[in-house]
Design a protein around this motif. Sequence first.
Motif, PDB file in Angstrom:
ATOM      1  N   ALA A 227       0.828  -1.209   0.000  1.00 33.92           N
ATOM      2  CA  ALA A 227       0.000   0.000   0.000  1.00 33.92           C
ATOM      3  C   ALA A 227       0.858   1.251   0.000  1.00 33.92           C
ATOM      4  CB  ALA A 227      -0.920   0.014   1.218  1.00 33.92           C
ATOM      5  N   LYS A 228       0.349   2.262  -0.675  1.00 29.44           N
ATOM      6  CA  LYS A 228       0.883   3.624  -0.573  1.00 29.44           C
ATOM      7  C   LYS A 228      -0.214   4.450   0.088  1.00 29.44           C
ATOM      8  CE  LYS A 228       3.696   3.363  -4.794  1.00 29.44           C
ATOM      9  NZ  LYS A 228       4.005   4.013  -6.084  1.00 29.44           N
ATOM     10  N   LEU A 229      -0.064   4.690   1.358  1.00 31.94           N
ATOM     11  CA  LEU A 229      -1.118   5.356   2.113  1.00 31.94           C
ATOM     12  C   LEU A 229      -1.101   6.865   1.900  1.00 31.94           C
ATOM     13  CD1 LEU A 229      -0.816   3.456   5.529  1.00 31.94           C
ATOM     14  CD2 LEU A 229      -2.358   2.950   3.614  1.00 31.94           C
ATOM     15  N   THR A 230      -2.280   7.430   1.763  1.00 34.33           N
ATOM     16  CA  THR A 230      -2.392   8.885   1.752  1.00 34.33           C
ATOM     17  C   THR A 230      -2.251   9.409   3.175  1.00 34.33           C
ATOM     18  OG1 THR A 230      -4.780   8.868   2.095  1.00 34.33           O
ATOM     19  CG2 THR A 230      -3.994   8.731  -0.194  1.00 34.33           C
ATOM     20  N   ASP A 231      -2.075  10.716   3.295  1.00 38.16           N
ATOM     21  CA  ASP A 231      -1.973  11.278   4.638  1.00 38.16           C
ATOM     22  C   ASP A 231      -3.268  11.057   5.415  1.00 38.16           C
ATOM     23  OD1 ASP A 231      -0.451  12.924   6.625  1.00 38.16           O
ATOM     24  OD2 ASP A 231      -2.167  14.260   6.358  1.00 38.16           O
ATOM     25  N   ARG A 232      -4.404  11.135   4.727  1.00 35.99           N
ATOM     26  CA  ARG A 232      -5.685  10.897   5.400  1.00 35.99           C
ATOM     27  C   ARG A 232      -5.761   9.461   5.904  1.00 35.99           C
ATOM     28  NH1 ARG A 232     -10.839   9.086   3.794  1.00 35.99           N
ATOM     29  NH2 ARG A 232     -12.543   9.948   5.066  1.00 35.99           N
ATOM     30  N   GLN A 233      -5.330   8.497   5.099  1.00 37.74           N
ATOM     31  CA  GLN A 233      -5.342   7.101   5.527  1.00 37.74           C
ATOM     32  C   GLN A 233      -4.382   6.886   6.692  1.00 37.74           C
ATOM     33  OE1 GLN A 233      -4.375   5.522   1.637  1.00 37.74           O
ATOM     34  NE2 GLN A 233      -6.431   4.634   1.414  1.00 37.74           N
ATOM     35  N   ARG A 234      -3.247   7.548   6.649  1.00 35.66           N
ATOM     36  CA  ARG A 234      -2.286   7.433   7.752  1.00 35.66           C
ATOM     37  C   ARG A 234      -2.898   7.962   9.041  1.00 35.66           C
ATOM     38  NH1 ARG A 234       0.869  10.539  10.633  1.00 35.66           N
ATOM     39  NH2 ARG A 234       0.175  12.387   9.486  1.00 35.66           N
ATOM     40  N   ARG A 235      -3.568   9.107   8.976  1.00 36.81           N
ATOM     41  CA  ARG A 235      -4.165   9.691  10.178  1.00 36.81           C
ATOM     42  C   ARG A 235      -5.295   8.820  10.707  1.00 36.81           C
ATOM     43  NH1 ARG A 235      -6.656  13.910   8.785  1.00 36.81           N
ATOM     44  NH2 ARG A 235      -5.983  14.302   6.639  1.00 36.81           N
ATOM     45  N   ARG A 236      -6.084   8.235   9.812  1.00 37.81           N
ATOM     46  CA  ARG A 236      -7.156   7.333  10.242  1.00 37.81           C
ATOM     47  C   ARG A 236      -6.582   6.097  10.932  1.00 37.81           C
ATOM     48  NH1 ARG A 236     -10.965   5.473   5.679  1.00 37.81           N
ATOM     49  NH2 ARG A 236     -11.932   4.429   7.448  1.00 37.81           N
ATOM     50  N   ALA A 237      -5.479   5.567  10.395  1.00 38.44           N
ATOM     51  CA  ALA A 237      -4.855   4.397  11.001  1.00 38.44           C
ATOM     52  C   ALA A 237      -4.315   4.728  12.386  1.00 38.44           C
ATOM     53  CB  ALA A 237      -3.736   3.879  10.096  1.00 38.44           C
ATOM     54  N   HIS A 238      -3.684   5.884  12.528  1.00 38.13           N
ATOM     55  CA  HIS A 238      -3.178   6.298  13.836  1.00 38.13           C
ATOM     56  C   HIS A 238      -4.324   6.458  14.834  1.00 38.13           C
ATOM     57  CE1 HIS A 238       1.190   7.064  13.645  1.00 38.13           C
ATOM     58  NE2 HIS A 238       0.983   7.192  12.335  1.00 38.13           N
ATOM     59  N   ALA A 239      -5.429   7.024  14.367  1.00 38.95           N
ATOM     60  CA  ALA A 239      -6.580   7.198  15.265  1.00 38.95           C
ATOM     61  C   ALA A 239      -7.130   5.848  15.707  1.00 38.95           C
ATOM     62  CB  ALA A 239      -7.665   8.008  14.560  1.00 38.95           C
ATOM     63  N   ALA A 240      -7.173   4.882  14.796  1.00 41.10           N
ATOM     64  CA  ALA A 240      -7.672   3.551  15.149  1.00 41.10           C
ATOM     65  C   ALA A 240      -6.755   2.879  16.160  1.00 41.10           C
ATOM     66  CB  ALA A 240      -7.792   2.692  13.889  1.00 41.10           C
ATOM     67  N   LEU A 241      -5.456   3.033  15.987  1.00 37.90           N
ATOM     68  CA  LEU A 241      -4.513   2.435  16.929  1.00 37.90           C
ATOM     69  C   LEU A 241      -4.614   3.091  18.296  1.00 37.90           C
ATOM     70  CD1 LEU A 241      -1.468   2.066  14.529  1.00 37.90           C
ATOM     71  CD2 LEU A 241      -2.718   0.195  15.611  1.00 37.90           C
ATOM     72  N   THR A 242      -4.830   4.379  18.329  1.00 37.82           N
ATOM     73  CA  THR A 242      -4.987   5.085  19.599  1.00 37.82           C
ATOM     74  C   THR A 242      -6.245   4.632  20.327  1.00 37.82           C
ATOM     75  OG1 THR A 242      -3.820   7.017  18.735  1.00 37.82           O
ATOM     76  CG2 THR A 242      -5.218   7.367  20.661  1.00 37.82           C
ATOM     77  N   ALA A 243      -7.289   4.283  19.557  1.00 34.77           N
ATOM     78  CA  ALA A 243      -8.565   3.885  20.156  1.00 34.77           C
ATOM     79  C   ALA A 243      -8.562   2.465  20.687  1.00 34.77           C
ATOM     80  CB  ALA A 243      -9.691   4.032  19.130  1.00 34.77           C
ATOM     81  N   GLN A 244      -7.513   1.693  20.372  1.00 33.56           N
ATOM     82  CA  GLN A 244      -7.485   0.297  20.784  1.00 33.56           C
ATOM     83  C   GLN A 244      -6.963   0.164  22.206  1.00 33.56           C
ATOM     84  OE1 GLN A 244      -5.096  -1.547  17.808  1.00 33.56           O
ATOM     85  NE2 GLN A 244      -6.629  -1.342  16.209  1.00 33.56           N
ATOM     86  N   ASP A 245      -7.517  -0.799  22.931  1.00 32.24           N
ATOM     87  CA  ASP A 245      -7.018  -1.051  24.282  1.00 32.24           C
ATOM     88  C   ASP A 245      -5.757  -1.887  24.202  1.00 32.24           C
ATOM     89  OD1 ASP A 245      -9.482  -3.635  25.109  1.00 32.24           O
ATOM     90  OD2 ASP A 245      -7.560  -3.802  24.087  1.00 32.24           O
ATOM     91  N   PRO A 246      -5.050  -2.151  25.317  1.00 33.83           N
ATOM     92  CA  PRO A 246      -3.773  -2.840  25.263  1.00 33.83           C
ATOM     93  C   PRO A 246      -3.800  -4.219  24.633  1.00 33.83           C
ATOM     94  CG  PRO A 246      -3.996  -1.739  27.365  1.00 33.83           C
ATOM     95  CD  PRO A 246      -5.322  -1.625  26.660  1.00 33.83           C
ATOM     96  N   ARG A 247      -4.966  -4.850  24.530  1.00 34.32           N
ATOM     97  CA  ARG A 247      -5.011  -6.166  23.881  1.00 34.32           C
ATOM     98  C   ARG A 247      -5.376  -6.065  22.404  1.00 34.32           C
ATOM     99  NH1 ARG A 247      -2.002 -10.066  25.729  1.00 34.32           N
ATOM    100  NH2 ARG A 247      -2.166 -10.233  27.963  1.00 34.32           N
ATOM    101  N   GLY A 248      -5.512  -4.839  21.873  1.00 32.42           N
ATOM    102  CA  GLY A 248      -5.726  -4.679  20.455  1.00 32.42           C
ATOM    103  C   GLY A 248      -7.179  -4.683  20.013  1.00 32.42           C
ATOM    104  N   SER A 249      -8.136  -4.764  20.935  1.00 32.83           N
ATOM    105  CA  SER A 249      -9.546  -4.699  20.558  1.00 32.83           C
ATOM    106  C   SER A 249     -10.033  -3.268  20.681  1.00 32.83           C
ATOM    107  CB  SER A 249     -10.388  -5.616  21.454  1.00 32.83           C
ATOM    108  OG  SER A 249     -10.252  -5.234  22.796  1.00 32.83           O
ATOM    109  N   ARG A 250     -11.099  -2.959  19.976  1.00 35.92           N
ATOM    110  CA  ARG A 250     -11.600  -1.594  20.010  1.00 35.92           C
ATOM    111  C   ARG A 250     -12.214  -1.274  21.350  1.00 35.92           C
ATOM    112  NH1 ARG A 250     -11.833   0.839  15.089  1.00 35.92           N
ATOM    113  NH2 ARG A 250     -11.911   2.682  16.407  1.00 35.92           N
ATOM    114  N   SER A 251     -11.923  -0.070  21.862  1.00 33.53           N
ATOM    115  CA  SER A 251     -12.484   0.351  23.153  1.00 33.53           C
ATOM    116  C   SER A 251     -13.854   0.962  22.967  1.00 33.53           C
ATOM    117  CB  SER A 251     -11.553   1.350  23.809  1.00 33.53           C
ATOM    118  OG  SER A 251     -11.386   2.482  22.990  1.00 33.53           O
TER     119      SER A 251
END
Length: 277
Positions: free
Chosen positions: A253-277
């Motif tokens: 993949a070649k991620l756009t800046d928008r896709q990169r920011r969305r991915a970072h937001a998703a990772l921030t929203a995950q709890d320590p076991r990797g599931s969505r909070s």
Amino acid sequence: MIETSTTERARRVRRRVVDMCANPEGGHLGGSLSLTEILVTLYSSVLRIDPAHPESPDRDILILSKGHGAIGLYAALAEHGFIPEEHIDRYARPDAPLTAHPHAGIPGVEWPTGALGHGLSVGVGHALGFRLTGADRWCHVVMGDGELQEGSVWEAAMAASTHGLDRLVAVVDRNRLQITGSTEDNAALEPLADRWAAFGWDVHDVDGHDPDRLAEALRPPEAPTGKPRVVIARTVKGKGMPQVEGQARSHYAKLTDRQRRRAHAALTAQDPRGSRS
């Protein structure tokens, strides 16, 4: 229990992978994200290797046979102090030290890899060398599941069990996808655990995103087993990036800046076991 810091490390590694895929050249996204807990667990709690002395003669060996997962390896190396963070920022630039596939000029990288199917044979050589020299060392070879379609993998597997190389550990990133789609549609691998067992290996089948289970399967046993060990780590391609999880299109993949920011937001929203909070 593995400390929460291990899963925190995994999230930081995933962020670096996302960032490298947002450069103009892109990168192998999905298979690097599925590798994350495998690599973090190895470096955090299994391998005996010092980032200050990565060429120490008594170090354990890690071979990333699926060399196209290089950005996952680079992210893990940066997380554990082998390479500086600025190398990540300069990934794939013409004058940068980090290239699309790993090479031995990078601290912590043992072999240039990427021609699939070769890594396990190299691991067999290391394990034989440890036996001949009496070295208290281990070799871990991380492979992709699509890579198991190469005949040389099974030749190496047969040799390893024939010689009882119980200081050799193969780790299969079993995300069930390759660049052309499902592994089972291309060349069926299941029942995968039974196949390895038939070749004389000690088989461990675990959740590849659970650091506790991974560490338990990857750490040396209390007594020699006389068999090489394989850890089938069942993973999700693109893990941590919901928009591409479990999809073959995440392979590169070649991620756009928008896709990169969305991915970072998703990772921030995950709890320590990797599931969505």
